[in-house]
Design a protein around this motif. Structure first.
Motif, PDB file in Angstrom:
ATOM      1  N   UNK A 215     -12.130  15.337   5.433  1.00 28.19           N
ATOM      2  CA  UNK A 215     -12.482  14.843   4.047  1.00 28.19           C
ATOM      3  C   UNK A 215     -11.010  14.295   3.474  1.00 28.19           C
ATOM      4  N   UNK A 216      -9.852  14.924   3.439  1.00 26.89           N
ATOM      5  CA  UNK A 216      -8.943  14.542   2.775  1.00 26.89           C
ATOM      6  C   UNK A 216      -8.400  13.101   3.446  1.00 26.89           C
ATOM      7  N   UNK A 217      -8.632  12.706   4.773  1.00 26.61           N
ATOM      8  CA  UNK A 217      -8.340  11.532   5.343  1.00 26.61           C
ATOM      9  C   UNK A 217      -9.086  10.512   4.888  1.00 26.61           C
ATOM     10  N   UNK A 218     -10.373  10.581   4.653  1.00 23.50           N
ATOM     11  CA  UNK A 218     -11.340   9.824   3.994  1.00 23.50           C
ATOM     12  C   UNK A 218     -10.968   9.327   2.498  1.00 23.50           C
ATOM     13  N   UNK A 219     -10.960  10.341   1.741  1.00 23.07           N
ATOM     14  CA  UNK A 219     -10.457  10.276   0.141  1.00 23.07           C
ATOM     15  C   UNK A 219      -8.985   9.381   0.222  1.00 23.07           C
ATOM     16  N   UNK A 220      -8.229   9.781   0.967  1.00 19.88           N
ATOM     17  CA  UNK A 220      -6.697   9.185   1.064  1.00 19.88           C
ATOM     18  C   UNK A 220      -7.013   7.591   1.589  1.00 19.88           C
ATOM     19  N   UNK A 221      -7.702   7.490   2.552  1.00 17.42           N
ATOM     20  CA  UNK A 221      -7.753   6.274   3.001  1.00 17.42           C
ATOM     21  C   UNK A 221      -8.741   5.199   1.964  1.00 17.42           C
ATOM     22  N   UNK A 222      -9.614   5.766   1.236  1.00 17.55           N
ATOM     23  CA  UNK A 222     -10.183   5.069   0.188  1.00 17.55           C
ATOM     24  C   UNK A 222      -9.423   4.511  -0.826  1.00 17.55           C
ATOM     25  N   UNK A 223      -8.431   5.539  -1.273  1.00 16.78           N
ATOM     26  CA  UNK A 223      -7.417   5.269  -2.400  1.00 16.78           C
ATOM     27  C   UNK A 223      -6.284   4.053  -1.723  1.00 16.78           C
ATOM     28  N   UNK A 224      -6.183   4.096  -0.533  1.00 14.90           N
ATOM     29  CA  UNK A 224      -5.220   3.203   0.008  1.00 14.90           C
ATOM     30  C   UNK A 224      -5.820   1.684   0.099  1.00 14.90           C
ATOM     31  N   UNK A 225      -7.200   1.500   0.503  1.00 11.38           N
ATOM     32  CA  UNK A 225      -7.852   0.338   0.476  1.00 11.38           C
ATOM     33  C   UNK A 225      -8.194  -0.096  -0.877  1.00 11.38           C
ATOM     34  N   UNK A 226      -8.256   0.794  -1.856  1.00 12.07           N
ATOM     35  CA  UNK A 226      -8.515   0.024  -3.163  1.00 12.07           C
ATOM     36  C   UNK A 226      -7.174  -0.540  -3.898  1.00 12.07           C
ATOM     37  N   UNK A 227      -6.190   0.380  -3.781  1.00 11.18           N
ATOM     38  CA  UNK A 227      -4.732  -0.192  -4.142  1.00 11.18           C
ATOM     39  C   UNK A 227      -4.311  -1.362  -3.399  1.00 11.18           C
ATOM     40  N   UNK A 228      -4.450  -1.349  -2.112  1.00  9.88           N
ATOM     41  CA  UNK A 228      -4.296  -2.592  -1.536  1.00  9.88           C
ATOM     42  C   UNK A 228      -4.941  -3.897  -2.022  1.00  9.88           C
ATOM     43  N   UNK A 229      -6.345  -3.868  -2.181  1.00  8.21           N
ATOM     44  CA  UNK A 229      -6.850  -5.015  -2.583  1.00  8.21           C
ATOM     45  C   UNK A 229      -6.740  -5.297  -4.158  1.00  8.21           C
ATOM     46  N   UNK A 230      -6.442  -4.491  -5.017  1.00  4.80           N
ATOM     47  CA  UNK A 230      -6.030  -4.638  -6.460  1.00  4.80           C
ATOM     48  C   UNK A 230      -4.658  -5.570  -6.534  1.00  4.80           C
ATOM     49  N   UNK A 231      -3.815  -5.082  -5.553  1.00  2.00           N
ATOM     50  CA  UNK A 231      -2.662  -5.724  -5.725  1.00  2.00           C
ATOM     51  C   UNK A 231      -2.256  -6.847  -4.789  1.00  2.00           C
ATOM     52  N   UNK A 232      -2.986  -6.968  -3.525  1.00  2.00           N
ATOM     53  CA  UNK A 232      -2.904  -7.973  -2.901  1.00  2.00           C
ATOM     54  C   UNK A 232      -3.804  -9.118  -2.665  1.00  2.00           C
ATOM     55  N   UNK A 233      -4.904  -9.045  -3.419  1.00  2.00           N
ATOM     56  CA  UNK A 233      -5.773 -10.000  -3.451  1.00  2.00           C
ATOM     57  C   UNK A 233      -5.291 -11.305  -3.646  1.00  2.00           C
ATOM     58  N   UNK A 234      -4.541 -11.821  -4.651  1.00  3.37           N
ATOM     59  CA  UNK A 234      -3.959 -13.020  -5.158  1.00  3.37           C
ATOM     60  C   UNK A 234      -3.375 -13.736  -3.695  1.00  3.37           C
ATOM     61  N   UNK A 235      -2.655 -13.077  -3.219  1.00  4.71           N
ATOM     62  CA  UNK A 235      -1.766 -13.499  -2.101  1.00  4.71           C
ATOM     63  C   UNK A 235      -2.401 -13.830  -0.912  1.00  4.71           C
ATOM     64  N   UNK A 236      -3.685 -12.921  -0.789  1.00  7.39           N
ATOM     65  CA  UNK A 236      -4.573 -13.037   0.398  1.00  7.39           C
ATOM     66  C   UNK A 236      -5.472 -14.134   0.139  1.00  7.39           C
TER      67      UNK A 236
END
Length: 304
Positions: A215-236
């Motif tokens: 459960x902890x790994x799933x919640x942490x993984x979702x948080x990692x994905x959300x922050x990554x997309x918000x920050x990296x979408x323009x350069x992507x």
């Protein structure tokens, strides 16, 4: 595990676990990545053009590709994608703990500052993609090729043919096309993913009732994905357009032309499929990584 301040596995074992976890996540989520690339490469209609866009939304794009080109087309680029993850995934994730420990120093006691986690993520992301850029280029080129008219040959017959064709027609340096935005994108996204996973997991484990489990790994993984997309979408978006269309003269040229033609929101085109891709990718990758490391530890313990 990523949140540990000291790694109890050797670097080769950590690299192997990281590469394996990244490859599992790649195979599971590449249909979403193919949809994301098609959406990002789709140009906006010019004024007076009433033609509807071919691809609309994540599920619509997946459905259109499957209907027009077959289900196998959703896994276009999976071979160079796996090449990429073996190199890039293994390096960026496997080197994160050693580099983070290098930045804080061997005598550091207590929690690692967030700034050091971000710096370690930026470093391993940049170094990893410098090695793996050719695999990323071939993956995007294969994914970008849609359904062709009857009698029109495909540009590439497969991943190995794509590597050789690019070198023969465009030169060896062409394999590093888009390196600038790709380094920026992957350094930023890697820092967002690994540092946020590290930080979110560390925070969750302080909450009563939470333990180091799935459960902890799933919640942490979702948080990692959300922050990554918000920050990296323009350069992507810039990276995908440069790799899919060699007519751009450089990163700035691609950025300016995209801004003029499609407006600022073009840099967040495909945001939902990108989050669907990165969110699920991170959950699968971190779950697999944690279990792979656990298995290797148990294997090492049984040999003692």
């Amino acid at each position: 595990m990523v949140a540990d301040s000291k790694s109890d596995l050797s670097l080769p074992k950590t690299f192997a676990c990281s590469a394996f976890a990244a490859c599992v996540a790649e195979v599971c989520t590449i249909p979403l990545d193919t949809a994301k690339v098609r959406l990002q490469l789709q140009k906006s209609a010019i004024a007076g053009d009433v033609t509807l866009p071919k691809y609309r939304g994540l599920l619509g794009t997946v459905g259109t590709i499957a209907r027009e080109e077959g289900l196998r087309s959703l896994w276009k680029g999976v071979v160079p994608g796996l090449h990429r993850q073996c190199l890039f995934g293994g390096l960026r994730i496997g080197m994160y703990e050693p580099v983070k420990n290098l930045y804080v120093g061997k005598d550091h006691v207590g929690e690692v500052p967030l700034s050091k986690k971000i710096l370690a993520g930026l470093t391993t992301g940049a170094l990893g993609i410098m090695v793996a850029n050719p695999t990323d280029l071939v993956k995007v080129r294969l994914q970008a090729e849609g359904k062709l008219a009857a009698g029109v040959p495909r540009r590439y017959t497969g991943s190995l043919n794509a590597y050789s064709t690019i070198v023969r027609q465009e030169g060896v340096r062409a394999l590093w096309t888009g390196l600038g935005p790709n380094v920026a994108r992957n350094a930023i996204i890697n820092a967002a993913e690994l540092a946020s996973y590290d930080q979110v997991k560390q925070t969750i484990l302080k909450i009563p009732g939470f333990t180091d489990n799935v459960v902890t790994h799933i919640l942490s993984g979702l948080g990692a994905g959300f922050f990554a997309v918000c920050i990296g979408s323009p350069v992507d978006v810039v990276k995908s357009r440069m790799m899919g269309d060699p007519s751009y003269k450089g990163t700035i040229d691609c950025f300016v032309k995209t801004l003029k033609a499609d407006g600022p929101m073009a840099f967040y085109k495909g945001f939902i499929p990108n989050f669907g891709r990165l969110g699920s990718w991170n959950v699968i990758m971190f779950l697999t990584l944690e279990q792979a490391k656990k298995y290797v530890r148990e294997l090492d313990s049984s040999k003692k």
